[in-house]
Design an enzyme around this catalytic site. Structure first.
Site, mmCIF file in Angstrom:
data_model
loop_
_atom_site.group_PDB
_atom_site.id
_atom_site.type_symbol
_atom_site.label_atom_id
_atom_site.label_comp_id
_atom_site.label_asym_id
_atom_site.label_seq_id
_atom_site.Cartn_x
_atom_site.Cartn_y
_atom_site.Cartn_z
ATOM 1 N N GLY A 10 0.821 -1.201 0.000
ATOM 2 C CA GLY A 10 0.000 0.000 0.000
ATOM 3 C C GLY A 10 0.854 1.248 0.000
ATOM 4 O O GLY A 10 2.084 1.189 0.017
ATOM 5 N N SER A 14 0.168 4.555 4.762
ATOM 6 C CA SER A 14 -1.208 4.058 4.731
ATOM 7 C C SER A 14 -1.576 3.284 5.990
ATOM 8 O O SER A 14 -2.748 3.173 6.342
ATOM 9 C CB SER A 14 -1.428 3.164 3.509
ATOM 10 N N GLY A 15 -0.576 2.716 6.670
ATOM 11 C CA GLY A 15 -0.820 1.924 7.872
ATOM 12 C C GLY A 15 -0.355 0.486 7.756
ATOM 13 O O GLY A 15 -0.620 -0.334 8.642
ATOM 14 N N THR A 18 1.930 -0.669 10.606
ATOM 15 C CA THR A 18 1.111 -0.855 11.811
ATOM 16 C C THR A 18 0.501 -2.252 11.815
ATOM 17 O O THR A 18 0.580 -2.979 12.812
ATOM 18 C CB THR A 18 -0.002 0.205 11.869
ATOM 19 N N ASP A 36 11.724 -1.878 2.469
ATOM 20 C CA ASP A 36 12.605 -0.719 2.641
ATOM 21 C C ASP A 36 14.046 -1.113 2.958
ATOM 22 O O ASP A 36 14.958 -0.296 2.795
ATOM 23 C CB ASP A 36 12.074 0.191 3.751
ATOM 24 N N ASP A 37 14.270 -2.352 3.401
ATOM 25 C CA ASP A 37 15.638 -2.818 3.640
ATOM 26 C C ASP A 37 16.360 -3.153 2.340
ATOM 27 O O ASP A 37 17.556 -3.475 2.366
ATOM 28 C CB ASP A 37 15.632 -4.053 4.542
ATOM 29 N N ARG A 156 2.638 11.621 6.028
ATOM 30 C CA ARG A 156 4.021 11.631 5.539
ATOM 31 C C ARG A 156 4.751 12.897 5.990
ATOM 32 O O ARG A 156 5.898 12.844 6.428
ATOM 33 C CB ARG A 156 4.024 11.528 4.013
ATOM 34 N N ARG A 159 6.082 13.038 9.614
ATOM 35 C CA ARG A 159 7.202 12.188 10.006
ATOM 36 C C ARG A 159 8.511 12.966 9.969
ATOM 37 O O ARG A 159 8.705 13.855 9.144
ATOM 38 C CB ARG A 159 7.303 10.971 9.087
#
Length: 233
Positions: A10, A14-15, A18, A36-37, A156, A159
């Protein structure tokens, strides 16, 4: 022990993380791979020709081949690669800690029918999982989490930044409108019906569960994902 793979994809903010971290609390045996890694080195991130900004949200910024190899390693070996170290675990901007103990107990009751003793659940968390068709075929259960432009932009821009392979990234002013949102639409255009990007073409990703976190609370979103897992596995 068998391995079941779960894709949580997503838009940025977006969550999805979580949900990923709530699932980690609920599942007896689980590991997480964060897309993301698998960003390339900071110096290798493409530069957007129009804005001259580093474009972290395009496919060319991610090593999808290595990501897919890592998924296959877990499927074949029932564990993460020994050298896999996650930078994403150092990014704490998710809402999983906001869920109450009472809500967590309700989720545990909902997930109880799921067979867990002989199963390792591999959760793959990423904002572009369904762009790569090969990777998509390696996900047994698929979830796509969405929210409105206004909500995603607010989250976004609230953050502070992100831990990267070589350092720390802070969005420059206007980055959401210049890079994040346009790339999200571009990379997921095969998923959308119409021009408002609110409805998903379910045939594009077979069996995907789509959830809008503008409409659903953290608990409601997590519960829908849990029900999807129970019905899938």
């Amino acid at each position: 022990m068998k391995v079941c793979t779960i894709g949580i994809s997503g838009a940025s903010c977006s969550g999805k993380t979580t949900v990923t971290r709530i699932l980690r609390r609920l599942l007896k045996h689980s590991v997480v791979i964060y897309q993301d890694d698998f960003f390339k080195l900071d110096s290798e991130i493409p530069i957007d020709p129009e804005t001259q900004l580093a474009n972290w949200d395009c496919p060319e910024a991610v090593d999808f081949h290595r990501l897919d190899e890592t998924i296959q390693y877990v499927v074949n070996n029932k564990q993460l690669p020994e050298k896999y170290r996650s930078n994403e675990v150092n990014n704490t901007h998710d809402g999983s800690t906001l869920i109450s103990d009472v809500a967590l107990e309700r989720l545990k009751e909902s997930i109880a029918p799921l067979k867990q003793d002989d199963t390792l659940y591999l959760i793959v968390d990423g904002f572009m999982l369904y762009w790569d068709r090969d990777l998509c075929t390696h996900l047994d259960c698929k979830v796509f989490i969405n929210a409105s432009y206004e909500t995603l932009k607010h989250r976004r821009e609230s953050r502070q930044g992100y831990v990267t392979t070589e350092g720390y990234w802070i969005d420059p002013p206007g980055y959401f409108d210049k890079i994040v949102w346009p790339e999200y639409i571009k990379c997921n255009k095969h998923l959308f019906l119409g021009e408002d990007h609110s409805e998903i073409e379910h045939e594009a990703v077979q069996g995907v569960l789509v959830l809008d976190t503008d409409k659903y609370s953290i608990e409601e979103t997590a519960n829908a994902v849990v029900n999807k897992l129970v019905n899938t596995f």
